[in-house]
Design an enzyme around this catalytic site. Structure first.
Site, PDB file in Angstrom:
ATOM      1  N   GLU A 182     -11.633   5.737  -2.105  1.00 59.45           N
ATOM      2  CA  GLU A 182     -11.244   5.943  -0.339  1.00 59.45           C
ATOM      3  C   GLU A 182     -11.868   5.398  -0.519  1.00 59.45           C
ATOM      4  O   GLU A 182     -12.157   4.962   0.715  1.00 59.45           O
ATOM      5  CB  GLU A 182     -11.035   7.578  -0.800  1.00 59.45           C
ATOM      6  CG  GLU A 182     -10.616   8.543  -1.632  1.00 59.45           C
ATOM      7  CD  GLU A 182      -9.140   8.216  -0.837  1.00 59.45           C
ATOM      8  OE1 GLU A 182      -8.411   7.569  -0.212  1.00 59.45           O
ATOM      9  OE2 GLU A 182      -8.073   9.568  -1.011  1.00 59.45           O
ATOM     10  N   GLU A 198       0.267  11.079   5.582  1.00 58.40           N
ATOM     11  CA  GLU A 198      -0.591   9.766   5.101  1.00 58.40           C
ATOM     12  C   GLU A 198       1.286   8.739   4.504  1.00 58.40           C
ATOM     13  O   GLU A 198       1.339   7.883   5.332  1.00 58.40           O
ATOM     14  CB  GLU A 198      -1.734   8.947   4.278  1.00 58.40           C
ATOM     15  CG  GLU A 198      -1.658   7.986   4.280  1.00 58.40           C
ATOM     16  CD  GLU A 198      -3.108   7.624   3.154  1.00 58.40           C
ATOM     17  OE1 GLU A 198      -3.701   8.371   3.517  1.00 58.40           O
ATOM     18  OE2 GLU A 198      -3.298   6.938   2.291  1.00 58.40           O
ATOM     19  N   ASP A 205       0.476  -1.864   0.162  1.00 60.48           N
ATOM     20  CA  ASP A 205       0.268   0.300   0.022  1.00 60.48           C
ATOM     21  C   ASP A 205       0.743   0.977  -0.105  1.00 60.48           C
ATOM     22  O   ASP A 205       0.922   2.482  -0.263  1.00 60.48           O
ATOM     23  CB  ASP A 205      -1.199  -0.538   1.162  1.00 60.48           C
ATOM     24  CG  ASP A 205      -2.240   1.029   0.481  1.00 60.48           C
ATOM     25  OD1 ASP A 205      -2.565   0.317  -0.231  1.00 60.48           O
ATOM     26  OD2 ASP A 205      -2.944   1.280   1.778  1.00 60.48           O
ATOM     27  N   GLU A 212      -9.838  -3.186  -6.938  1.00 62.90           N
ATOM     28  CA  GLU A 212      -9.743  -3.212  -4.529  1.00 62.90           C
ATOM     29  C   GLU A 212      -9.163  -4.191  -4.151  1.00 62.90           C
ATOM     30  O   GLU A 212      -8.729  -4.906  -3.088  1.00 62.90           O
ATOM     31  CB  GLU A 212     -10.323  -2.505  -3.941  1.00 62.90           C
ATOM     32  CG  GLU A 212     -10.388  -1.699  -4.682  1.00 62.90           C
ATOM     33  CD  GLU A 212      -9.430  -0.128  -3.492  1.00 62.90           C
ATOM     34  OE1 GLU A 212      -8.523  -0.613  -2.596  1.00 62.90           O
ATOM     35  OE2 GLU A 212      -8.516   0.359  -3.813  1.00 62.90           O
TER      36      GLU A 212
HETATM   37  C1  LIG Z   1      -5.246   0.578  -2.789  1.00 60.92           C
HETATM   38  C2  LIG Z   1      -5.464   1.191  -2.265  1.00 60.92           C
HETATM   39  N1  LIG Z   1      -6.600   1.592  -2.267  1.00 60.92           N
HETATM   40  C3  LIG Z   1      -7.326   2.922  -1.357  1.00 60.92           C
HETATM   41  C4  LIG Z   1      -6.889   3.141  -0.544  1.00 60.92           C
HETATM   42  C5  LIG Z   1      -6.963   4.861  -0.229  1.00 60.92           C
HETATM   43  O1  LIG Z   1      -6.592   5.639  -0.173  1.00 60.92           O
HETATM   44  C6  LIG Z   1      -5.412   2.961  -0.276  1.00 60.92           C
HETATM   45  N2  LIG Z   1      -4.091   3.294   0.280  1.00 60.92           N
HETATM   46  N3  LIG Z   1      -5.022   1.934  -0.987  1.00 60.92           N
END
Ligand SMILES: Cc1ncc(CO)c(N)n1
Length: 228
Positions: free
Chosen positions: A147, A95, A54, A217
């Site tokens: 999001e 973040e 991520d 996702e």
């Molecule tokens: C894969 C993914 N989708 C959404 C978000 C939301 O910011 C993230 N951090 N990572």
């Protein structure tokens, strides 16, 4: 009346679409990985894999968000949209620092992580959305979807009765907190407003982007398993 406003009425196109694609939406927002966090049975190596991947994704998310900001300034008739996206930029800055801090907490080095295929494909799609030919309407719908999936997923882990391990609470709060929920609702309102005025073609593109994001996702969560 244009587009899906007749069908969606005041409820908004986004709701129409999440209902139309409910099965896929739930696969993205109630993935076994998230349910394992919520149930307290999560495998920590899966969590670490997700965190590392991520971080790569979030870095690629920066130029995407910048492209939405650019489109806002060119294509939006509502000046408040810009502040919302700009707020997102500031949050994204925070973040990235958080990821670094969290990675060191778990002894993960963020320098030598290879992106897995599912991640690469998702990032490529993100990059395609930065194209100037992609409209603000499509881009903001995509932003909302990306999001909102995280917001819905991680807020599940904070619900009453969830057994999320304490060392993962901060992660869940990052996307599950009420401020982030409000931020997602702002995107949803903008997207619905834009979709209300969209041409058939644009509506088709936006719905297509929404569906692809749901698939990406799910693929992203699947990586936590380690066999993606
Ligand atoms: C894969 C993914 N989708 C959404 C978000 C939301 O910011 C993230 N951090 N990572």
């Amino acid at each position: 009346m244009k587009g899906e406003s007749a069908e969606g009425g005041d409820r908004g196109t986004i709701l129409t679409w999440t209902e139309r694609h409910r099965g896929m939406y739930e696969r993205a927002t109630r993935h076994p990985f998230i349910l394992s966090i919520r149930g307290g049975t999560v495998d920590i190596s899966s969590f670490k894999r997700w965190l590392s991947q991520d971080y790569i994704f979030v870095r690629k998310f920066v130029p995407f968000l910048a492209s939405v900001l650019l489109k806002t300034s060119k294509e939006s008739n509502d000046t408040s949209d810009m502040e919302i996206i700009l707020g997102g930029m500031a949050a994204l800055h925070d973040e990235i620092s958080w990821f670094k801090k969290e990675a060191s907490k778990w002894n993960i080095s963020l320098f030598d992580i290879a992106p897995q295929n599912a991640n690469k494909e998702y990032c490529r799609f993100l990059e395609s959305l930065t194209n100037s030919e992609v409209s603000y309407t499509v881009a903001i719908t995509a932003l909302w979807a990306i999001e909102a999936i995280y917001q819905e997923s991680f807020s599940l882990c904070l619900e009453e009765g969830s057994m999320t391990p304490s060392e993962l609470l901060e992660t869940c709060q990052r996307w599950g907190n009420t401020g982030f929920k409000e931020y997602c609702l702002s995107h949803k309102r903008i997207a619905n407003r834009q979709l209300e005025q969209a041409s058939e073609d644009e509506l088709k593109q936006a719905e297509e982007a929404f569906l692809r994001i749901l698939e990406y996702e799910v693929g992203f969560w699947n990586m936590s398993d380690g066999d993606a």
